[in-house]
Design an enzyme around this catalytic site. Structure first.
Site, short mmCIF file in Angstrom:
data_model
loop_
_atom_site.label_atom_id
_atom_site.label_comp_id
_atom_site.label_asym_id
_atom_site.label_seq_id
_atom_site.Cartn_x
_atom_site.Cartn_y
_atom_site.Cartn_z
N TYR A 148 -2.70 -1.46 10.35
CA TYR A 148 -2.44 -1.38 8.83
C TYR A 148 -0.83 -1.30 8.43
O TYR A 148 0.02 -1.83 7.68
CB TYR A 148 -3.38 -0.50 8.39
N SER A 208 0.48 -1.26 -0.54
CA SER A 208 -0.18 -0.20 -0.09
C SER A 208 1.02 1.29 0.06
O SER A 208 2.12 1.13 0.66
CB SER A 208 -0.87 -0.11 0.95
P1 NAD Z 1 -11.35 -6.24 -0.49
O1 NAD Z 1 -12.19 -6.03 1.36
O2 NAD Z 1 -11.88 -5.99 -1.52
O3 NAD Z 1 -10.42 -7.19 -0.22
C1 NAD Z 1 -9.97 -8.41 0.54
C2 NAD Z 1 -9.75 -9.78 0.34
O4 NAD Z 1 -9.51 -10.15 1.62
C3 NAD Z 1 -11.12 -10.12 0.54
O5 NAD Z 1 -11.46 -11.85 -0.89
C4 NAD Z 1 -11.73 -10.48 1.23
O6 NAD Z 1 -12.55 -11.88 1.30
C5 NAD Z 1 -9.86 -11.22 1.75
N1 NAD Z 1 -9.74 -11.68 3.21
C6 NAD Z 1 -10.36 -10.87 4.45
N2 NAD Z 1 -10.12 -11.54 5.24
C7 NAD Z 1 -9.35 -12.73 5.07
C8 NAD Z 1 -8.83 -14.00 5.73
N3 NAD Z 1 -8.51 -14.03 6.94
N4 NAD Z 1 -8.46 -14.85 5.05
C9 NAD Z 1 -7.94 -15.23 3.64
N5 NAD Z 1 -9.26 -13.67 2.36
C10 NAD Z 1 -9.29 -13.09 3.69
O7 NAD Z 1 -10.38 -5.46 -0.12
P2 NAD Z 1 -9.22 -4.39 -1.34
O8 NAD Z 1 -8.99 -3.03 -0.84
O9 NAD Z 1 -8.95 -5.49 -2.59
O10 NAD Z 1 -8.14 -4.55 -0.39
C11 NAD Z 1 -7.20 -5.77 -1.04
C12 NAD Z 1 -5.73 -5.54 -0.63
O11 NAD Z 1 -5.32 -4.38 -1.15
C13 NAD Z 1 -5.66 -5.32 0.72
O12 NAD Z 1 -4.48 -5.74 0.97
C14 NAD Z 1 -5.38 -4.08 1.28
O13 NAD Z 1 -4.46 -3.17 2.33
C15 NAD Z 1 -4.76 -3.71 -0.38
N6 NAD Z 1 -4.51 -2.36 -0.29
C16 NAD Z 1 -5.92 -1.53 -0.86
C17 NAD Z 1 -6.59 -0.19 -1.10
C18 NAD Z 1 -8.01 0.44 -1.80
O14 NAD Z 1 -8.09 1.57 -1.24
N7 NAD Z 1 -9.12 -0.77 -1.98
C19 NAD Z 1 -5.18 0.55 -1.03
C20 NAD Z 1 -3.92 0.00 -1.02
C21 NAD Z 1 -4.19 -1.38 -0.62
#
Ligand code: NAD
Length: 256
Positions: free
Chosen positions: A151, A138
């Site tokens: 986080y 991130s």
């Molecule tokens: P999201 O909530 O759509 O996706 C998270 C995923 O992780 C989901 O598929 C969820 O089912 C899974 N998950 C959660 N707990 C779990 C567990 N215990 N075991 C297995 N799977 C699990 O959110 P996202 O925005 O797509 O985030 C995905 C990644 O990207 C994360 O690591 C997040 O920190 C990172 N990220 C997101 C953003 C953003 O703005 N959306 C920015 C930077 C980084």
């Protein structure tokens, strides 16, 4: 380009993980989707990807908060050539009020899971002389904001883990890198927009520009397709010598 390669993407039944799976399967890779649930719709997502892109696709349930589940995921898949550590959750509170169980859960899912899956996946990659580990960190792996201590600690840890794995695999046909997205418009982020509109008394466009994307100089969200495309690049021959680094996809956030 990725025909014959098997990719495991953790946390991929929604958002960025699903977007990465879409782009890897579009490039010809076999994909393994994952989350902790085991619903018919999870398996249907994999079936749909496989059908649309003419590749093998499976869904394997495993809870990334548990080390044994992380290692079992790699084993049940039969190993992988491409490992994308994406599963992640968020919780916001001041550090002196941060619930210990939330801290432990975030460190387990956002950081420790990548240690377990990487450790389990590397021996087969070494045996083949080819492997790609792509960690979804991130902008918060490089910089901080208040109230997100667990986080941000986890994401900085993911960047450090990526560099270490890169050094331990250098010259073995294996690379390990971290992608650092800024704000990405996933269903999770989309769901926050109505509340933010209410709290700030702003319309959708204003709340996106002036509140959510305040720190993203482009004032545009990154997309899951862009994170998927960056992952495909890291798996391409052009990136053979790209290892131990971070690639920011953040509209200029970390240039500030
Ligand atoms: P999201 O909530 O759509 O996706 C998270 C995923 O992780 C989901 O598929 C969820 O089912 C899974 N998950 C959660 N707990 C779990 C567990 N215990 N075991 C297995 N799977 C699990 O959110 P996202 O925005 O797509 O985030 C995905 C990644 O990207 C994360 O690591 C997040 O920190 C990172 N990220 C997101 C953003 C953003 O703005 N959306 C920015 C930077 C980084």
């Amino acid at each position: 380009m990725l025909a014959g390669k098997r990719a495991i993407i953790t946390g991929s039944n929604s958002g960025i993980g699903l977007g990465v799976a879409e782009e890897l399967s579009r490039a010809g890779a076999e994909v393994i989707l994952n989350s902790f649930t085991d619903r018919a719709e999870d398996h249907a997502l994999a079936a749909d990807l496989g059908k649309r892109h003419g590749v093998q696709a499976r869904y394997i349930a495993a809870d990334m908060s548990k080390g044994a589940d992380c290692r079992a995921l790699i084993e049940k898949a039969g190993g992988c050539d491409i490992l994308v550590n994406n599963a992640g959750i968020q919780f916001v509170a001041p550090v002196d009020e941060f619930p210990t169980e939330k801290w432990d859960q975030i460190i387990a899912i956002n950081l420790t899971s990548a240690f377990h899956t990487t450790a389990a996946a590397l021996p087969a990659m070494r045996a083949k002389g080819w492997g790609r580990v792509v960690n979804i960190a991130s902008a918060h792996g490089l910089t901080a904001s208040p109230f997100k201590s667990a986080y941000i600690a986890a994401k900085h840890g993911v960047v450090g883990l990526s560099k270490t794995v890169a050094l331990e695999t250098a010259g073995q046909g294996i690379t390990c890198n971290a992608i650092c997205p800024g704000y990405v418009l996933t269903p999770l982020v989309e769901a926050q927009i109505p509340d933010q509109m209410k709290v700030h008394g702003m319309d959708r466009e204003t709340v996106i520009r002036e509140v959510m994307l305040l720190r993203q100089p482009s004032r545009q969200f990154a997309t899951v397709e862009q994170i998927g495309g960056t992952t495909v690049y890291l798996c391409s021959p052009a990136a053979d010598q790209v290892t131990g680094t971070t690639i920011s996809v953040d509209g200029g956030w970390t240039a500030l």
